[in-house]
Design a protein around this motif. Sequence first.
Motif, PDB file in Angstrom:
ATOM      1  N   LEU A   1       0.739  -1.033   0.174  1.00 49.24           N
ATOM      2  CA  LEU A   1       0.086   0.042  -0.038  1.00 49.24           C
ATOM      3  C   LEU A   1       1.202   0.907  -0.099  1.00 49.24           C
ATOM      4  CD1 LEU A   1      -2.361   1.414  -0.059  1.00 49.24           C
ATOM      5  CD2 LEU A   1      -2.531   0.955   2.371  1.00 49.24           C
ATOM      6  N   ALA A   2       2.162   1.310   0.583  1.00 50.76           N
ATOM      7  CA  ALA A   2       3.002   2.248   0.320  1.00 50.76           C
ATOM      8  C   ALA A   2       3.728   2.833  -0.418  1.00 50.76           C
ATOM      9  CB  ALA A   2       4.453   2.280   1.685  1.00 50.76           C
ATOM     10  N   LEU A   3       3.273   1.433  -1.212  1.00 57.11           N
ATOM     11  CA  LEU A   3       4.754   2.012  -2.625  1.00 57.11           C
ATOM     12  C   LEU A   3       3.390   2.204  -3.480  1.00 57.11           C
ATOM     13  CD1 LEU A   3       6.743   0.898  -4.385  1.00 57.11           C
ATOM     14  CD2 LEU A   3       5.603  -1.252  -4.999  1.00 57.11           C
ATOM     15  N   SER A   4       1.783   2.323  -3.302  1.00 56.11           N
ATOM     16  CA  SER A   4       0.959   3.030  -3.877  1.00 56.11           C
ATOM     17  C   SER A   4       1.112   4.011  -4.367  1.00 56.11           C
ATOM     18  CB  SER A   4      -0.237   1.941  -3.637  1.00 56.11           C
ATOM     19  OG  SER A   4      -1.527   2.026  -3.042  1.00 56.11           O
ATOM     20  N   TYR A   5       0.594   4.625  -3.145  1.00 56.10           N
ATOM     21  CA  TYR A   5       1.012   5.968  -2.439  1.00 56.10           C
ATOM     22  C   TYR A   5       2.433   6.773  -2.288  1.00 56.10           C
ATOM     23  CZ  TYR A   5      -3.200   5.872  -0.329  1.00 56.10           C
ATOM     24  OH  TYR A   5      -4.916   4.925  -0.135  1.00 56.10           O
ATOM     25  N   GLY A   6       3.442   5.437  -3.284  1.00 57.23           N
ATOM     26  CA  GLY A   6       4.620   6.571  -3.217  1.00 57.23           C
ATOM     27  C   GLY A   6       5.101   7.369  -2.268  1.00 57.23           C
ATOM     28  N   PHE A   7       5.044   6.315  -0.826  1.00 60.55           N
ATOM     29  CA  PHE A   7       5.513   6.281   0.516  1.00 60.55           C
ATOM     30  C   PHE A   7       6.153   5.646   1.246  1.00 60.55           C
ATOM     31  CE2 PHE A   7       4.743   7.247   4.988  1.00 60.55           C
ATOM     32  CZ  PHE A   7       5.194   7.901   5.141  1.00 60.55           C
ATOM     33  N   GLN A   8       7.492   5.552   1.100  1.00 62.76           N
ATOM     34  CA  GLN A   8       8.471   5.062   2.228  1.00 62.76           C
ATOM     35  C   GLN A   8       8.225   5.630   3.170  1.00 62.76           C
ATOM     36  OE1 GLN A   8      11.622   3.829  -0.192  1.00 62.76           O
ATOM     37  NE2 GLN A   8      12.173   2.205   1.821  1.00 62.76           N
ATOM     38  N   PRO A   9       8.008   4.605   4.709  1.00 61.54           N
ATOM     39  CA  PRO A   9       8.486   4.994   6.119  1.00 61.54           C
ATOM     40  C   PRO A   9       9.804   5.695   5.948  1.00 61.54           C
ATOM     41  CG  PRO A   9       6.278   3.696   5.924  1.00 61.54           C
ATOM     42  CD  PRO A   9       6.896   3.425   4.812  1.00 61.54           C
ATOM     43  N   GLY A  10      10.652   6.365   7.160  1.00 60.12           N
ATOM     44  CA  GLY A  10      11.489   5.963   7.119  1.00 60.12           C
ATOM     45  C   GLY A  10      12.032   6.713   5.734  1.00 60.12           C
ATOM     46  N   VAL A  11      11.858   7.113   5.500  1.00 61.41           N
ATOM     47  CA  VAL A  11      11.729   7.820   3.832  1.00 61.41           C
ATOM     48  C   VAL A  11      11.953   9.121   3.681  1.00 61.41           C
ATOM     49  CG1 VAL A  11      12.749   7.970   1.904  1.00 61.41           C
ATOM     50  CG2 VAL A  11      13.693   4.836   2.766  1.00 61.41           C
ATOM     51  N   HIS A  12      11.103   9.444   3.750  1.00 62.24           N
ATOM     52  CA  HIS A  12       9.976  10.386   3.512  1.00 62.24           C
ATOM     53  C   HIS A  12       9.437  11.335   4.577  1.00 62.24           C
ATOM     54  CE1 HIS A  12       9.503   7.750  -0.161  1.00 62.24           C
ATOM     55  NE2 HIS A  12       9.850   9.191  -0.774  1.00 62.24           N
ATOM     56  N   TYR A  13       9.049  10.055   5.348  1.00 63.47           N
ATOM     57  CA  TYR A  13       8.841  10.901   6.512  1.00 63.47           C
ATOM     58  C   TYR A  13       9.173   9.672   8.083  1.00 63.47           C
ATOM     59  CZ  TYR A  13       6.199  12.558  11.156  1.00 63.47           C
ATOM     60  OH  TYR A  13       5.781  12.939  11.699  1.00 63.47           O
ATOM     61  N   PRO A  14       9.980  10.468   9.042  1.00 61.98           N
ATOM     62  CA  PRO A  14      11.047  10.017  10.193  1.00 61.98           C
ATOM     63  C   PRO A  14       9.895   8.931  10.697  1.00 61.98           C
ATOM     64  CG  PRO A  14      11.062  11.763  10.327  1.00 61.98           C
ATOM     65  CD  PRO A  14      10.021  12.359   9.339  1.00 61.98           C
ATOM     66  N   LEU A  15      10.416   7.301  11.086  1.00 58.72           N
ATOM     67  CA  LEU A  15      10.053   6.166  11.324  1.00 58.72           C
ATOM     68  C   LEU A  15       9.882   7.268  13.252  1.00 58.72           C
ATOM     69  CD1 LEU A  15      11.941   3.595  10.170  1.00 58.72           C
ATOM     70  CD2 LEU A  15       9.428   3.206  10.385  1.00 58.72           C
ATOM     71  N   PRO A  16       9.393   6.557  14.549  1.00 57.15           N
ATOM     72  CA  PRO A  16       9.677   7.096  15.374  1.00 57.15           C
ATOM     73  C   PRO A  16       9.966   7.127  16.041  1.00 57.15           C
ATOM     74  CG  PRO A  16       7.372   5.903  15.319  1.00 57.15           C
ATOM     75  CD  PRO A  16       7.872   5.553  13.962  1.00 57.15           C
ATOM     76  N   VAL A  17      10.864   7.892  16.905  1.00 54.92           N
ATOM     77  CA  VAL A  17      11.961   8.350  17.648  1.00 54.92           C
ATOM     78  C   VAL A  17      12.149   7.261  18.708  1.00 54.92           C
ATOM     79  CG1 VAL A  17      12.781  10.186  16.434  1.00 54.92           C
ATOM     80  CG2 VAL A  17      11.358   9.976  19.134  1.00 54.92           C
ATOM     81  N   VAL A  18      10.839   6.897  19.532  1.00 57.48           N
ATOM     82  CA  VAL A  18      10.636   5.739  20.363  1.00 57.48           C
ATOM     83  C   VAL A  18       9.812   4.651  20.060  1.00 57.48           C
ATOM     84  CG1 VAL A  18      11.955   7.195  22.261  1.00 57.48           C
ATOM     85  CG2 VAL A  18       8.795   7.571  22.126  1.00 57.48           C
ATOM     86  N   ASP A  19       9.789   4.657  20.990  1.00 53.93           N
ATOM     87  CA  ASP A  19       8.050   3.246  21.053  1.00 53.93           C
ATOM     88  C   ASP A  19       7.289   3.904  21.852  1.00 53.93           C
ATOM     89  OD1 ASP A  19       6.710   0.558  20.235  1.00 53.93           O
ATOM     90  OD2 ASP A  19       7.494   0.063  22.001  1.00 53.93           O
ATOM     91  N   HIS A  20       6.275   4.226  21.558  1.00 52.62           N
ATOM     92  CA  HIS A  20       4.808   4.488  22.437  1.00 52.62           C
ATOM     93  C   HIS A  20       4.809   3.529  23.469  1.00 52.62           C
ATOM     94  CE1 HIS A  20       1.662   6.233  24.443  1.00 52.62           C
ATOM     95  NE2 HIS A  20       1.040   5.054  24.002  1.00 52.62           N
ATOM     96  N   ALA A  21       4.516   2.334  23.669  1.00 54.35           N
ATOM     97  CA  ALA A  21       3.814   1.439  24.916  1.00 54.35           C
ATOM     98  C   ALA A  21       5.613   1.234  25.610  1.00 54.35           C
ATOM     99  CB  ALA A  21       3.951  -0.556  23.907  1.00 54.35           C
ATOM    100  N   THR A  22       6.688   1.259  24.471  1.00 50.58           N
ATOM    101  CA  THR A  22       7.579   1.259  25.902  1.00 50.58           C
ATOM    102  C   THR A  22       8.179   2.228  26.368  1.00 50.58           C
ATOM    103  OG1 THR A  22       8.267  -0.380  24.091  1.00 50.58           O
ATOM    104  CG2 THR A  22      10.381   0.413  26.150  1.00 50.58           C
ATOM    105  N   ALA A  23       7.958   3.748  25.553  1.00 48.53           N
ATOM    106  CA  ALA A  23       8.422   5.058  26.537  1.00 48.53           C
ATOM    107  C   ALA A  23       7.183   5.264  27.755  1.00 48.53           C
ATOM    108  CB  ALA A  23       8.257   5.643  25.287  1.00 48.53           C
TER     109      ALA A  23
END
Length: 509
Positions: A439-461
């Motif tokens: 689905l990301a490919l169909s939108y031309g969007f790559q997490p971590g490339v076009h927008y950062p991955l989360p800097v911390v994991d919510h549940a752990t933090a």
Amino acid sequence: MGNQLVWFKKDLRVTDHAPLSLAAQAGPCLCLYVFEPELIFAPDFDSSHAEFIRQSLFDLKQALENRGGVLLIQTGRMPEVLDALHQRYGFEALWSHEETGNDLSYARDLRVADWVKQKGLRWTELPQTGVVRRLKSRDRWAAHWEKRMSHDVIPPPNRLVPVPGLQASSTIPTLADLGLPPHSKPAMQSGGELAAQDTLRSFLTQRGQNYQKGMSSPVTAGEECSRLSPYLTWGNVSVRQVYQATLHQIQTVSAGPKGPESLQWLRSLRSFNKRLHWHCHFMQKLEDEPGIDFENMNRAFDGLRDPEPDKDLLAAWIQGQTGYPLVDACMRALHQQGWINFRMRAMLASFSAYHLWLHWREPAVQLARHFLDFEPGIHYSQFQMQSGVTGINTIRIYSPIKQAKEQDPTGAFIRQFVPELADLPNEFIHEPHTLPPLLALSYGFQPGVHYPLPVVDHATAYRQAKERIFEWKRRPEVRQMAQTVYEKHGSRQRPTRPLSAKRSESPRS
């Protein structure tokens, strides 16, 4: 009658200005504003603040000239500026409003007090908010506030007589003249007494009907919140003016036709009225304890977090690159307009304190530069409260994902300020890192490339922060100090049990 000097600081107006009114009755007036290098180059100051001041000075200059007065604008250190003016114009009295500011303005006022004493002059400082100097006890603070706010609003002087020898108002310096870079907030509010009055009028008669419901979401808050906070910070309008105008509007609505619309107006106006009390309540904390812009209000929390922030996490947060869309959208909105609503401010502070586990001081300074309405007493008290280091306030750990889904369900605000996510479907706009690869490919969007991955994991933090903060809060020394903090700073509108009620300590996910 001798010459009088009226020192304008964070009170850039002519209406409800007691020092100006009284000085005008006492003799010829020298009206002064000073750009002080130590303040305008301080870490918590920004060019947008200076631009708002400049715009306010245009209104002030015109209002004074309309009454025969003259505005002198100087750049320099206080009290050296006063000393040079005293040698030239021989004023016999200094008039100003009291100020509850940062440590630099506090030290400046102490220097001015020493200079006045050495010269044998009289300095009359008058209150302009509900903050009470040398308050002995919080127990009757609300009564002080109500009494002060009920006084009549002081009209502008009909006529001002300038001191002899002062012929024309000063030219208002540009940002470049002041040695400041251009401001970078294209959507910031305009300063000035006229803009303040227009904003107050539009809120009370047009925009404010849905205030109670609309103030939490960044989608609606920009229009339905009062937007008066910068004007209160820089004194384009007084708290008393706003309070009395709000009461008048409540009375007007109450006397009018009854129905769902009037009930909604009354709920919103009364809710706003309460927040005017809170405005001064938080400023009072800094007045009573000047060190809280640097030190934990509850010193038993010293050591909870490292005062030296993780530079990478801090940079990701302040630049709006955390990988949490609502957090980043709010931060980027601040970069453009210098304002965000209260709930989103709380979420930003909570995220830095709990998810990133940053000491509150440096994030608070960073945001002070972006808040056009930066008021030290409110700002630092709120940051400490949202970071859990007062010992007397509810611990709230905001989930940035939950807040995004509740406050921006379709992602309208996120799409506006994080345009790299604009084309994503609603179901993934709040957590783009969960977008399936195809689905990301169909939108031309790559997490971590076009927008950062989360800097911390919510549940752990979230889990780690909850364990840390509540383990610390259970310590006897923290609980003991909390009682001391409450006696000095706590609101008297709730029971005197700062730590005993467990239900008040549940985090907000």
